[in-house]
Structures are given as C-alpha cells and as structure tokens.
Design an enzyme around this catalytic site. Structure first.
Site, mmCIF file in Angstrom:
data_model
loop_
_atom_site.group_PDB
_atom_site.id
_atom_site.type_symbol
_atom_site.label_atom_id
_atom_site.label_comp_id
_atom_site.label_asym_id
_atom_site.label_seq_id
_atom_site.Cartn_x
_atom_site.Cartn_y
_atom_site.Cartn_z
ATOM 1 N N ASN A 9 -5.948 -7.791 -43.132
ATOM 2 C CA ASN A 9 -7.223 -8.500 -43.230
ATOM 3 C C ASN A 9 -8.335 -7.518 -42.865
ATOM 4 O OD1 ASN A 9 -9.429 -10.188 -42.963
ATOM 5 N ND2 ASN A 9 -8.689 -11.246 -41.134
ATOM 6 N N LYS A 11 -11.445 -8.039 -42.955
ATOM 7 C CA LYS A 11 -12.614 -8.747 -42.424
ATOM 8 C C LYS A 11 -13.899 -8.232 -43.101
ATOM 9 C CE LYS A 11 -10.077 -9.344 -38.178
ATOM 10 N NZ LYS A 11 -10.109 -9.706 -36.787
ATOM 11 N N HIS A 93 -8.715 -18.760 -40.467
ATOM 12 C CA HIS A 93 -8.690 -17.688 -39.462
ATOM 13 C C HIS A 93 -9.527 -18.141 -38.260
ATOM 14 C CE1 HIS A 93 -9.418 -13.820 -37.530
ATOM 15 N NE2 HIS A 93 -8.368 -13.364 -38.210
ATOM 16 N N GLU A 95 -11.670 -16.689 -36.639
ATOM 17 C CA GLU A 95 -13.082 -16.305 -36.741
ATOM 18 C C GLU A 95 -13.845 -17.287 -37.630
ATOM 19 O OE1 GLU A 95 -12.398 -12.190 -37.760
ATOM 20 O OE2 GLU A 95 -11.613 -11.879 -35.742
ATOM 21 N N GLU A 163 -1.736 -16.595 -34.688
ATOM 22 C CA GLU A 163 -2.587 -15.547 -34.134
ATOM 23 C C GLU A 163 -3.260 -16.048 -32.855
ATOM 24 O OE1 GLU A 163 -3.917 -12.661 -37.415
ATOM 25 O OE2 GLU A 163 -5.294 -14.341 -37.450
ATOM 26 N N GLY A 169 -7.912 -8.358 -31.950
ATOM 27 C CA GLY A 169 -8.887 -7.280 -31.749
ATOM 28 C C GLY A 169 -9.070 -6.855 -30.309
ATOM 29 N N SER A 209 -3.495 -7.784 -32.674
ATOM 30 C CA SER A 209 -3.270 -6.436 -32.135
ATOM 31 C C SER A 209 -1.915 -5.846 -32.495
ATOM 32 C CB SER A 209 -3.484 -6.428 -30.616
ATOM 33 O OG SER A 209 -4.819 -6.759 -30.309
HETATM 34 C C1 PEP Z 1 -6.749 -10.699 -37.391
HETATM 35 O O1 PEP Z 1 -7.949 -10.796 -37.296
HETATM 36 O O2 PEP Z 1 -6.144 -11.410 -38.222
HETATM 37 C C2 PEP Z 1 -6.073 -9.748 -36.539
HETATM 38 C C3 PEP Z 1 -4.808 -9.961 -36.288
HETATM 39 O O3 PEP Z 1 -6.821 -8.718 -36.029
HETATM 40 P P1 PEP Z 1 -6.253 -7.488 -35.143
HETATM 41 O O4 PEP Z 1 -4.992 -6.995 -35.782
HETATM 42 O O5 PEP Z 1 -7.357 -6.467 -35.207
HETATM 43 O O6 PEP Z 1 -6.015 -8.007 -33.771
#
Ligand code: PEP
Length: 249
Positions: A9, A11, A93, A95, A163, A169, A209
């Site tokens: 992703n 973003k 997601h 976000e 997630e 992040g 992460s």
């Molecule tokens: C995400 O936003 O779907 C995600 C898992 O981000 P990150 O891998 O940067 O934690």
C-alpha cells in the site's frame, strides 16, 4: 490451500518516478508462486497497470466510493478503478476509518461496489492501542468483521487484512502469539458465518510494520496468509525481501 499474497500500500506516496520501483518488481517477478499486489495512488494506477502487464504483479486501488458514478467530487468508483486496470481495492483501511470517519456499514457498501465491479476487496480491520489495553481486541475485531463484510463475500472476492492501528507505521509489532490469536479468531468467525469451505478459502493478511527483518517470523504464524505492507513496499528491494520470505514460508 490458500494462495499467499504480498500486498503493498503506497498510500499518498509516489510520483511518476516511483514507477521505477514497480518496474524492478515486474522484472524480478515475471512469474511467482505467490500473489503480489501493489496499490499505488490513484494517479498512477493507469500507468502502473500498463507497466505491470504480463508480470505477476497485480495493481489495486486504495479506496473506492460505494456508488458507480455521480456528484461525488474527488471520489473514485470501483468501476473506474477497474477501468484503469486495477484488479483489487483496499477497503476500510484504518486511515480511512479514522481520517474520514468511515463506518463499517460504509465499508460493507464499498466492498459490495468492489464485487459489482469485479474487483477483489482487501477489507481491513484493527484495534487502537486503547482497545487492546482494555482487553477488548477480539470483540472489537469481531464487530468490525461482522459489519464490514457483505453476505456476498467469498474466497474469490475478499481478502481480510488485520492491521492493529498502533502497529501501522510505528515500527511496533504485536507478538506472534498476539497475531495468531486474532487471526485464529477471525478464521473462526468466518467459519461461523460463511461455513468451512468459503471461510477456509479467505486469505488473512497481517499488516503493521512488516519489514524484511520480521517477515519470516510473521509468515510462520497460524492463519497468516501474507501481509499488507505500507512503508516497506515503497522500495522494491525491501518489498522483494518480504515477497521472498513469503515464498519461503
Ligand atoms: C498499512 O498502512 O497498511 C501498513 C501496514 O503500514 P506499515 O507497513 O508502514 O506499518
């Protein structure tokens, strides 16, 4: 057997020059024993789809509107994503849930729109740290899954990504025991609602992460069928290392 999936992703990251990272992936993975997905910003979907043609890399959107068309300035429909060459779309997601106040009911409507357009919906769920600390993670995930998945969800049209919001992040990851607990729980919830055959075919991704250094241990975890990767999907070298760990798992 569920086919594993490594999903990236991007973003709100990536100008035209970022396509060189995608090109590197398409050269490395002309064929692959796992599914590979890159979800670039909407502005790059068209070009990314062309660049990925003939390779093992699929292209997806990061969100869609529940309607097919209309007066919705700035939004993009599932049909438009499909028309641009996308085969998947991320829905719900954290976000989107947090920054745009998206409810699970809206997410279910978006997933239905994705199905109608012939897209595979990658439906996300996850708890905030306060929910985990309150011991409410499983009921919270159960509610999100129940309300975000349409009845029409199948193993072919749906992927679920767990997630934890506090892991996205941040460099923090749950223990593999914590990941297994949630993934096993989601599988059981899916079996209760959709029956063994459908539920056992739906892929469950972990996200939060994931990086080359922790991918192997996460992929060895119960009911983890791959990963949804943010930051580490932006560089082909890092994402390739994660894909290779998934192939080896
Ligand atoms: C995400 O936003 O779907 C995600 C898992 O981000 P990150 O891998 O940067 O934690």
């Amino acid at each position: 057997m569920r086919r594993k999936l490594a999903a990236g992703n991007w973003k709100m990251n990536g100008l035209a020059e970022a396509l060189s990272e995608l090109n590197e992936l398409t050269v490395t993975y002309g064929e692959a024993p796992v599914d590979i997905l890159i979800c670039p910003p909407a502005t790059l979907i068209d070009r990314a789809s062309e660049a990925a043609e003939g390779s093992a890399v699929a292209i997806g959107g990061q969100d869609c509107h529940p309607k097919t068309s209309g007066a919705h300035t700035g939004d993009i429909s599932a049909e438009m994503l499909r028309d641009s060459g996308a085969s998947h779309v991320i829905i719900g997601h954290s976000e989107r849930r947090d920054d745009h106040g998206e409810s699970s009911a809206l997410i279910a409507a978006k997933a239905t729109a994705a199905y109608d357009a012939g897209l595979i919906a990658v439906v996300c769920c996850g708890e905030h740290l306060s929910t985990r600390e309150a011991g409410e993670t499983l009921p919270h995930i159960g509610k999100q899954i129940a309300e975000s998945l349409p009845d029409a969800a199948t193993a072919e049209n749906t992927v679920i990504a767990y997630e934890p919001v506090w892991a996205i992040g941040t460099g923090l990851t749950p223990t593999v025991e914590q990941i297994a607990e949630v993934h096993d729980f989601i599988r059981a919830e899916l079996i209760a609602r959709f029956g063994e055959t459908t539920a056992n075919g739906i892929r469950l991704l972990y996200g939060g992460s994931v990086k080359p250094s922790n991918a192997a241990e996460i992929f060895a975890t119960s009911n983890v069928d791959g990963a949804l990767v943010g930051g580490a999907s932006l560089k082909a070298a890092d994402f390739s290392a994660i894909i290779d760990a998934l192939v080896a798992a």
